[in-house]
Design an enzyme around this catalytic site. Structure first.
Site, PDB file in Angstrom:
ATOM      1  N   ASP A 277      -5.280   3.180  -8.385  1.00 50.27           N
ATOM      2  CA  ASP A 277      -4.461   4.214  -7.773  1.00 50.27           C
ATOM      3  C   ASP A 277      -4.352   3.898  -6.271  1.00 50.27           C
ATOM      4  O   ASP A 277      -5.038   3.017  -5.743  1.00 50.27           O
ATOM      5  CB  ASP A 277      -5.022   5.616  -8.045  1.00 50.27           C
ATOM      6  CG  ASP A 277      -3.917   6.671  -7.960  1.00 50.27           C
ATOM      7  OD1 ASP A 277      -2.851   6.379  -7.374  1.00 50.27           O
ATOM      8  OD2 ASP A 277      -4.106   7.791  -8.472  1.00 50.27           O
TER       9      ASP A 277
HETATM   10  C1  BGC Z   1      -1.050   9.078  -7.439  1.00 49.92           C
HETATM   11  C2  BGC Z   1      -0.554   8.287  -8.621  1.00 49.92           C
HETATM   12  C3  BGC Z   1       0.718   7.569  -8.269  1.00 49.92           C
HETATM   13  C4  BGC Z   1       0.500   6.717  -7.039  1.00 49.92           C
HETATM   14  C5  BGC Z   1       1.712   5.923  -6.622  1.00 49.92           C
HETATM   15  C6  BGC Z   1      -1.069   8.272  -6.158  1.00 49.92           C
HETATM   16  O1  BGC Z   1      -1.330   9.059  -5.053  1.00 49.92           O
HETATM   17  O2  BGC Z   1      -2.341   9.570  -7.726  1.00 49.92           O
HETATM   18  O3  BGC Z   1      -0.376   9.134  -9.718  1.00 49.92           O
HETATM   19  O4  BGC Z   1       1.146   6.793  -9.358  1.00 49.92           O
HETATM   20  O5  BGC Z   1       0.124   7.559  -5.979  1.00 49.92           O
HETATM   21  O6  BGC Z   1       2.717   6.713  -6.147  1.00 49.92           O
END
Ligand code: BGC
Length: 744
Positions: A277
Site C-alpha cells: 500500500d
Molecule cells: C489506499 C489504497 C489505495 C492506494 C493507492 C492507499 O492510501 O489505502 O487502498 O489503493 O492508496 O491510491
C-alpha cells in the site's frame, strides 16, 4: 554421481531451450540488478502544466526509466506519453504497468461498493466492474487496486464504504464477481485488467474504527471472518493482492511472512503480484519494527511484498541488501518474473501502447449503455428502510414539493469516495432527478437549509414557511463524499452539521416527510430521523443517482435492496453484527444478568439483510429433503415465497444456518445462501437451496476442518432476524481436507 552429470544436463536441455524462448526469461537473463529492482518499484505521477512527470521523490538516484509501474495516469494521451518515455528511454524497453484505483467506475460511476452490496447481485456487480474496466483500459490503465474485500463490522471506520459490508459469505460472492468483472476474458482482450484484492488482511478490524489502527484479533476470527473473501478472490484468479496498513497481533502486514508467504503463496498457491500500500513499506519504521529505510525494505521484501508503492525503500536499498546477502537474488528474480509475466499476459511486450487508445477512449466512456447500467445498479442498491402508511411511492403530480438539504444538489456527493477519473458534472443530482421525473407544471422548490459540513441553517425561516405551504417534503440528509472513505473515520454517527436542526424544523411542520439518506456507512438514525414516515437509504449511487432515486421515489421501480451491514441504534453498540455468538447469558426476556445494556436495547435499529418493498412477501416454512443425513449428503431446503401485495417486486431470499451444538462455539447464524426473485402480484415461487459439507463444516479447536454430528437449524426469510426455521441432524462426524472447505 559425476557419471550421471551428462545425463542430467541432457535432461535439462529442453528446459533451457524453453527458457531461452520465453521473452520473460530472456529479459531476466539480460537485466542488471538495478533494472530488476526498477520493476519492483511503483511511483505516482503529478500533472504539471507541461505534462505529466514522475515524482521521483527526494532521495532517489535511479532514473525514471528504471520503473515497473506508475500510479495515477488516467488518459490515453498521458499513459502513451509516459510509456514512450520509458520504452524508448530504457535499455531493455520494458513497458510500464499503469495502475489506478478503479473501485466503482472510471468515468461512469456506479454505486459505491457498500451500496452495490445492498443489491445482493453478483452478476450486476460483475457487469459494473466489466464496464469500469472497459472505460479504464481505453485510457491505458492496466491494473486496478480493487476490489476492496475487507470485512467491516465497525461503521466508525470510514472505509466501510469501499467494501461489501459485514458478512464473509456475501463478501466472498461479490469479491469473486468483481474479480471476474475487472479481469474479464483475460488476454488478448484489450479491456481485461489486473484486479487487486485489498487490503490483506483484517484492516476492517482497526481498533476503535480509527483508520490505520492496529488489529488484535483471534486466529479464529481471522480465519472465519477476514480471510474468506481473499481466498475467494485468489480462487477467482485475482492478479494482485495488496497488504494492509495495519498490524495483526503485533506483526505489521507488510512484514507478515506467515500470512504473505506461508499462507498466500504457499498454502493458497497465489502466483500473482503482491503490491504494497501507499508508502507502507517505509511506514514499517513508524510502526517500530524497522530502524532504517533499508531495514524496512529488507523486512517487506523478505516477507513477500514484490512491489513497493510510492515510498522508495526498494529503489534505494534493495540492491545493497542483495549484495550483502540479506535479500536473496532468487527471490528478486521470482518477484521480477511475476511482474514481467503480468506485462506479458497483458500483451505489452507485443505492443506497449495497446491499451492507450484515444479513439476507444472517446467511444467507450460515459456511453448510454454504461449510464443505463449505472442507473440499473443504482436502482437496485437503494434500500427502503421505512414506509409508514405507504407514503411512498409519491405521485408524479405530488402538488408543491419542497426539496431540502445541500446534498440534494451536491454532484460530488453522488459519486462518493474513490470515484475514479469521474467528473462530478457528469452526474445527475437528486434535485435534477426529481425535476426530470415529475409531471410538467409540478412546483419544486429547492432550499439547501443545511449542510453536513457546517452547523449553520441558512434561511431556516424561509424553509419553515415554504414547508408549511408544501404538500410533501423531501429531505436529502447524510454525509458528503469526503466524510467517509480513507482516513475519514467518525466517532459520532448521527447527521453531521446543521442537518439535525433542519430536520427538527421540518418535523415541526407536520407535513409528509421523506428522508433520502446519502452516506457511506451505516449511520445512527436517532429518534427524530425515525419520526419521519419514509426513509430511503440511497448511499452514494454514482453518475445516475438522481434518476435512480426518482425512479424509486415515484414508483417506476420498486426498491429491493437489503442492508449489507447492521445499522446500530447507538455508537456504544459497535461492533454490532448479526453473526454474533450466543454467550452463556443471551439477551432475551427481561434482560437482567444477560449480555445486554441497561440504557439501550442490545438489538440493532436495522438488521443485516433488512430492506422493505412497495409490495409484501410471505414465506412458507422451510421444507427439507430429509431431517437426518450423512455428512457427505446434500440437503435441499425449499421455501415458497408469495407476493402478497399489489405490485410486482424483487425479493432477496436469504438462508442462514446455525450449528446448534459443536465442539467450539458457533455464531447464532451464518448466511449460507441468497437468491433474488421477481414476483408479480399474487405470484408464488418455490426457491431451493442446497447445503452440503462445506456449509456444515467448522474449524475445530486446532483449526482443522470438520463436520460434527448433531443438530442444525436452518432459517429462510427476508433478513437475518427471521424466525422461519427448520431443524435437521447430521449423523456422523468427519474430518475434511483443506480443499473440501469453502470458508465463506
Ligand atoms: C489506499 C489504497 C489505495 C492506494 C493507492 C492507499 O492510501 O489505502 O487502498 O489503493 O492508496 O491510491
Amino acid at each position: 554421481m559425476p557419471k550421471h552429470l551428462p545425463v542430467l544436463l541432457l535432461a535439462c536441455l529442453p528446459l533451457l531451450a524453453v527458457a531461452q524462448d520465453d521473452p520473460v526469461e530472456r529479459l531476466l537473463a539480460q537485466m542488471t540488478l538495478e533494472e530488476k529492482i526498477g520493476q519492483l518499484s511503483q511511483l505516482t505521477i503529478q500533472s504539471t502544466p507541461t505534462g505529466p512527470v514522475i515524482d521521483q521523490g527526494e532521495h532517489t538516484q535511479m532514473p525514471v526509466t528504471l520503473l515497473g509501474s506508475v500510479l495515477g495516469a488516467d488518459t490515453a494521451q498521458q499513459t502513451r506519453q509516459l510509456q514512450e518515455q520509458v520504452v524508448n528511454g530504457s535499455r531493455l524497453h520494458i513497458p510500464l504497468l499503469f495502475a489506478y484505483d478503479v473501485l466503482h467506475g472510471f468515468r461512469t460511476v456506479f454505486p459505491v461498493p457498500l451500496a452495490l452490496a445492498s443489491a445482493w447481485d453478483p452478476d450486476l456487480a460483475q457487469r459494473t466492474a466489466r464496464a469500469a474496466a472497459v472505460e479504464a483500459t481505453a485510457s491505458g490503465v492496466h491494473w486496478t487496486f480493487a476490489p476492496m474485500v475487507d470485512i467491516a463490522r465497525d461503521p466508525r471506520w470510514g472505509r466501510v464504504v469501499e467494501g461489501a459490508g459485514e458478512d464473509p459469505f456475501l463478501g466472498s460472492a461479490l469479491a469473486t464477481a468483481l474479480v471476474h468483472g475487472f479481469q474479464g476474458a483475460g488476454a488478448p482482450d484489450v479491456s481485461s485488467m489486473l484486479a487487486t484484492a485489498k487490503h490483506f488482511v483484517a484492516y476492517g478490524a482497526a481498533e476503535g474504527g480509527r483508520d490505520y489502527n492496529v488489529a488484535d484479533l483471534s486466529e479464529r476470527t481471522l480465519r472465519e471472518v477476514y480471510l474468506p473473501p481473499f481466498e475467494a478472490a485468489v480462487a477467482a484468479g485475482v492478479g494482485a493482492i495488496m497488504p494492509s496498513f495495519n498490524e495483526v497481533a503485533a506483526v505489521p502486514m507488510h512484514s507478515h511472512t506467515k500470512l504473505l508467504t506461508a499462507l498466500l503463496r504457499e498454502q493458497w498457491g497465489f502466483a500473482g503480484l503482491l503490491v504494497s500500500d501507499f508508502n507502507a513499506v517505509w511506514e514499517l519504521a513508524q510502526q517500530g519494527i524497522a530502524s532504517t529505510q533499508a531495514d524496512a525494505a529488507r523486512l517487506a521484501f523478505n516477507a513477500g511484498v514484490d512491489i513497493e508503492m510510492a515510498s522508495q525503500s526498494y529503489r534505494q536499498h534493495l540492491a545493497t541488501l542483495v549484495r550483502k546477502g540479506q535479500v536473496s537474488r532468487k527471490n528478486v528474480d521470482d518477484a521480477v518474473r511475476r511482474v514481467l509475466k503480468a506485462k506479458q499476459r497483458l500483451g505489452l511486450f507485443d505492443d506497449p501502447y495497446r491499451y492507450s487508445d484515444e479513439a476507444r477512449e472517446r467511444a467507450s466512456q460515459l456511453t448510454p449503455q454504461h449510464r443505463a447500467l449505472a442507473r440499473e445498479a443504482a436502482q437496485k442498491s437503494i434500500v427502503l428502510l421505512k414506509n409508514d402508511s405507504a407514503l411512498l411511492p409519491l405521485s408524479k403530480q405530488p402538488g408543491k414539493v419542497l426539496v431540502v438539504g445541500s446534498l440534494a444538489s451536491d454532484a460530488s456527493a453522488t459519486i462518493g469516495p474513490w470515484s475514479g477519473a469521474a467528473n462530478p458534472e457528469d452526474s445527475v443530482t437528486v434535485l435534477q432527478g426529481i425535476r426530470n421525473a415529475v409531471a410538467p407544471g409540478t412546483e419544486i422548490v429547492y432550499l439547501p437549509g443545511a449542510s453536513p459540513t457546517s452547523p449553520a441553517t441558512p434561511n431556516i425561516t424561509q424553509v419553515e414557511q415554504t414547508a408549511r405551504s408544501s404538500d410533501v417534503l423531501i429531505a436529502v440528509l447524510g454525509e458528503t463524499a469526503e466524510q467517509s472513505g480513507e482516513a475519514h473515520s467518525r466517532a459520532e454517527l448521527g447527521l453531521p452539521g446543521g442537518q439535525a436542526a433542519l430536520l427538527h424544523t421540518l418535523l415541526n411542520t407536520g407535513k409528509p416527510l421523506v428522508i433520502l439518506l446519502m452516506n457511506g456507512r451505516p449511520l445512527v438514525l436517532d429518534a427524530s430521523v425515525q419520526q419521519a414516515p419514509a426513509l430511503l437509504e440511497t448511499w452514494f449511487l454514482g453518475s445516475e443517482t438522481g434518476n435512480a432515486v426518482a425512479d424509486v421515489l415515484f414508483g417506476d421501480i420498486n426498491p429491493s435492496g437489503k442492508l449489507p451491514m447492521t445499522f446500530p441504534r447507538h455508537v456504544g453498540q459497535i461492533p454490532i453484527y448479526y453473526a454474533h455468538k450466543n454467550t452463556g447469558r443471551p439477551p432475551s426476556g427481561d434482560g437482567s444478568f444477560a449480555s445486554a445494556y441497561i440504557d439501550v436495547p442490545w438489538t440493532p435499529l436495522y438488521p443485516f439483510g433488512f430492506g422493505l418493498s412497495y409490495t409484501s412477501f410471505s414465506y412458507s416454512s422451510p421444507r427439507l429433503s430429509t431431517t437426518r443425513l450423512a455428512s457427505t449428503q446434500t440437503l435441499e431446503v425449499e421455501v415458497t415465497v408469495t407476493n402478497t401485495g399489489k405490485r410486482a417486486g424483487d425479493e432477496i431470499v436469504q438462508l442462514y444456518l446455525r450449528d446448534d451444538v459443536a465442539s467450539v462455539t458457533r455464531p447464532v447464524r451464518r448466511l449460507r445462501g441468497f437468491r433474488k426473485i421477481h414476483l408479480a402480484p399474487g405470484e408464488s415461487r418455490s426457491v431451493s437451496f442446497f447445503l452440503s459439507q462445506q456449509d456444515f463444516a467448522l474449524l475445530d479447536e486446532h483449526f482443522s476442518p470438520k463436520v460434527e454430528a448433531g443438530g442444525f437449524t436452518v432459517f429462510v426469510g427476508p433478513d437475518s432476524t427471521t424466525a422461519n426455521q427448520a431443524h435437521f441432524e447430521v449423523s456422523d462426524t468427519r474430518r475434511l481436507s483443506d480443499d473440501q472447505v469453502d470458508r465463506r
